[in-house]
Motif scaffolding. Structure first.
Motif, PDB file in Angstrom:
ATOM      1  N   ARG A  84       0.837  -1.201   0.000  1.00 25.38           N
ATOM      2  CA  ARG A  84       0.000   0.000   0.000  1.00 25.38           C
ATOM      3  C   ARG A  84       0.873   1.252   0.000  1.00 25.38           C
ATOM      4  NH1 ARG A  84      -5.480  -0.123   1.351  1.00 25.38           N
ATOM      5  NH2 ARG A  84      -6.337  -2.170   1.821  1.00 25.38           N
ATOM      6  N   ASP A  85       1.959   1.206   0.748  1.00 31.48           N
ATOM      7  CA  ASP A  85       2.834   2.371   0.854  1.00 31.48           C
ATOM      8  C   ASP A  85       3.706   2.536  -0.392  1.00 31.48           C
ATOM      9  OD1 ASP A  85       4.308   4.526   2.018  1.00 31.48           O
ATOM     10  OD2 ASP A  85       5.866   3.115   2.607  1.00 31.48           O
ATOM     11  N   GLY A  88       1.605   2.641  -3.667  1.00 27.91           N
ATOM     12  CA  GLY A  88       0.599   3.701  -3.626  1.00 27.91           C
ATOM     13  C   GLY A  88      -0.787   3.225  -3.988  1.00 27.91           C
TER      14      GLY A  88
END
Length: 287
Positions: A84-85, A88
């Motif tokens: 997720r990080d 993105g």
């Protein structure tokens, strides 16, 4: 017209380069100018997204996500948090699709893989993700990516489902079963768990003789209940603490924490969470 702005290095001057490109067109042709600019930007960005899928697959298979840290120095709690990080992405399901593209790419050797990367970039990773199951099972990647470039996503999914002898997604055909399968997948905590569930449904379709997810789930429950009844009748496993024994109201939380990927306590949990029993069978993915 000059498309030099797509060849310049990333910098704060890129928006200015785009504006210089658009300024070459008269106002009456601005729609065409923006159209060309968007196509050029996509052609520049999409190959990087394809490469990111390939690298993300290596991160997943080798567990690199647990060896690196966030920009502030904190470790990533889960693989989901990492993707997720770094990618993105707001959806864990989208991350799973990107990883599937990477998995498919790494099954090819160079120089064919380089050609495949370019073909995926041409159609985009979203549509490429739709045809990955067909390519992995049936081959013929050129044919499938050609279809991806010609058909809408809905029609393309129908073609893939038909080729795999699976029911197409949608409300018209067996919506309860398909919604159930997707709900189960969405509830999984990470990619590894999703792969286990996908394999369960794939093997279940062969064993049960139907692709209906609810029928497969019920058959799986019936398969394991008989063994579980014997285990329960024998009493709590000796390695379990009293609060985890059957009959305790709060037993669900601690057990669930131990059987989730990344939180398994092998010393206290004698039954493998992937389905093998404790009679000496190997714990691991079904091959």
């Amino acid at each position: 017209m000059d498309l030099e702005f797509i060849e310049t290095e990333d910098s704060p001057d890129r928006p200015a380069a785009v504006q210089r490109f658009l300024a070459q067109f008269p106002e009456a042709s601005r729609a065409e100018a923006i159209h060309l600019a968007l196509r050029a930007l996509r052609a520049r960005v999409e190959p990087d997204r394809v490469l990111a899928c390939e690298l993300a697959w290596e991160v997943h298979t080798r567990g690199y996500w647990s060896q690196v840290h966030r920009t502030d120095g904190r470790p990533y709690e889960t693989e989901e948090a990492y993707f997720r990080d770094v990618l993105g992405l707001a959806s864990w399901r989208t991350a799973y699709k990107r990883l599937a593209i990477g998995r498919m790419l790494t099954s090819f050797e160079e120089p064919e893989r380089a050609v495949l990367r370019t073909a995926i970039a041409d159609v985009g990773v979203a549509k490429a993700a739709v045809v990955v199951p067909a390519i992995e099972r049936l081959g013929q990647w050129r044919t499938w990516l050609k279809l991806a470039g010609e058909l809408s996503a809905v029609v393309l999914q129908g073609q893939v489902s038909a080729a795999l002898q699976a029911q197409p997604r949608g409300r018209e055909v067996s919506p309860p079963g398909e919604r159930f399968r997707r709900a189960v997948l969405a509830a999984m905590p990470d990619i590894e768990a999703m792969e286990v569930v996908e394999r369960f449904f794939e093997l279940g379709a062969r064993v049960v003789g139907t692709g209906h997810p609810i029928a497969i789930f019920l058959a799986g429950c019936r398969e394991c209940i008989a063994e579980w009844e014997v285990q329960v009748a024998q009493g709590p496993a000796p390695h379990l603490s009293p609060e985890d024994a059957p009959g305790q109201e709060d037993r669900g939380a601690p057990i669930a924490q131990r059987i989730m990927p990344g939180g398994i306590d092998h010393q206290r949990w004698p039954v493998c969470p992937r389905g093998q029993n404790r009679n000496g069978h190997r714990c691991g993915n079904v091959d």
